[in-house]
Design a protein around this motif. Structure first.
Motif, short mmCIF file in Angstrom:
data_model
loop_
_atom_site.label_atom_id
_atom_site.label_comp_id
_atom_site.label_asym_id
_atom_site.label_seq_id
_atom_site.Cartn_x
_atom_site.Cartn_y
_atom_site.Cartn_z
N THR A 122 107.22 96.84 40.12
CA THR A 122 105.89 97.30 40.82
C THR A 122 104.65 96.90 39.89
N VAL A 123 104.76 96.63 38.71
CA VAL A 123 103.67 96.57 37.65
C VAL A 123 103.47 95.38 37.07
N LYS A 124 102.42 94.73 37.03
CA LYS A 124 101.96 93.45 36.14
C LYS A 124 100.90 93.72 35.17
N LEU A 125 101.26 92.80 34.01
CA LEU A 125 100.24 92.84 32.93
C LEU A 125 99.25 91.61 32.98
N ASN A 126 97.88 91.93 33.15
CA ASN A 126 96.87 91.08 33.14
C ASN A 126 95.98 91.20 31.99
N GLU A 127 95.73 90.08 31.03
CA GLU A 127 95.21 89.91 29.90
C GLU A 127 94.04 89.04 30.11
N TYR A 128 92.75 89.49 29.80
CA TYR A 128 91.49 88.84 29.96
C TYR A 128 90.91 88.59 28.36
N ALA A 139 93.79 80.19 36.15
CA ALA A 139 94.21 81.51 37.21
C ALA A 139 95.42 81.81 36.58
N LYS A 140 95.92 82.99 36.28
CA LYS A 140 97.35 83.58 36.37
C LYS A 140 97.51 84.61 37.21
N ASP A 141 98.88 84.98 37.46
CA ASP A 141 99.31 85.72 38.12
C ASP A 141 99.67 87.04 37.60
N GLY A 142 99.69 87.02 36.19
CA GLY A 142 100.13 88.36 35.38
C GLY A 142 101.45 88.22 34.83
N VAL A 143 101.88 89.24 34.14
CA VAL A 143 103.21 89.00 33.63
C VAL A 143 103.94 90.15 34.16
N PRO A 144 104.87 90.22 34.96
CA PRO A 144 105.69 91.40 35.52
C PRO A 144 106.26 92.29 34.36
N LEU A 145 105.97 93.57 34.54
CA LEU A 145 106.75 94.43 33.61
C LEU A 145 107.87 95.15 34.18
N ASN A 146 107.74 95.34 35.45
CA ASN A 146 109.00 95.83 36.29
C ASN A 146 108.51 95.63 37.75
#
Length: 228
Positions: free
Chosen positions: A14-20, A5-12
């Motif tokens: 308020t926004v995270k990037l999740n890749e599946y 499991a991953k928590d996403g990559v913060p872009l700023n």
């Protein structure tokens, strides 16, 4: 939950990037729908009533053709589906799409979808009091002049790919839907004005294309230019 499991990559802030990522082998040529549904959209989207309780849904049509090479890759979008604009200022966004197969690409506005791929109940383009919204079908540039109210808005763009078939006619061999969010703020910034020769130019592989791009900013801000 997919492991690990991953928590996403913060872009700023308020926004995270999740890749599946997954791998699937299709049986052969045909038309295939690939879709994803998420239980909730962000709260407070102005043009989607009760957005916090409406699903987020996107899909792609993958066509594995029987003509040509038989291979098909979906268009790749260079820019993220989030952006910011200002009240009473023209807003511009381009997904930066390209197709590694060399297929032609066209763009249309479409409806935001929700549960089971149905149109979100109450969804509208902000045409009433919200300015003029349109998309260039060839370049993909979304233009909104001028948003009148600040807040969050959702829009969807269908990006279609076209290929010459054996009869010499263009056939649609797939599409992807981009559902994006625009945050319109109460700000005074005016976008830079860019001028250049945008005439379509053909160049040979290994040769150099030289063009002059000029930009100026009425606010006196520092400008950085880069190509994508």
């Amino acid at each position: 939950i997919c492991a690990p499991a991953k928590d996403g990559v913060p872009l700023n802030a308020t926004v995270k990037l999740n890749e599946y990522i997954t791998t699937h082998t299709y049986a052969g040529p045909g038309n295939y729908i690939i879709s994803m549904e998420d239980p909730n959209r962000n709260n407070g989207v102005i043009n989607i009533p009760n957005s916090i309780n409406q699903s987020f849904y996107i899909e792609s049509l993958l066509v594995i053709p029987t003509f040509g090479s038989g291979n098909n890759n979906s268009p790749i979008l260079s820019f993220l589906p989030i952006d910011n604009g200002c009240v009473s200022q023209c807003f511009f966004h381009n997904p930066g799409a390209y197709d590694i197969d060399g297929d032609s690409i066209s763009y249309e506005l479409t409806n935001c979808k929700g549960s089971q791929g149905l149109i979100c109940p109450g969804y509208t383009l902000p045409s009433s009091g919200g300015g003029t919204l349109e998309i260039d079908s060839l370049t993909g540039t979304l233009t909104w002049c001028n948003p009148q109210f600040q807040g969050l808005y959702n829009f969807a763009i269908i990006i279609k790919e076209w290929r010459l078939d054996n009869s010499g006619s263009y056939s649609m061999i797939g599409y992807i839907i981009r559902d994006m969010q625009i945050d319109i703020g109460n700000c005074n910034n005016v976008p830079p004005h860019i001028t250049f020769s945008n005439i379509d130019t053909c160049i040979l592989v290994g040769t150099t294309l030289t063009n002059t791009i000029n930009a100026n900013d009425t606010n006196g801000d520092i400008i950085s230019l880069y190509a994508n």
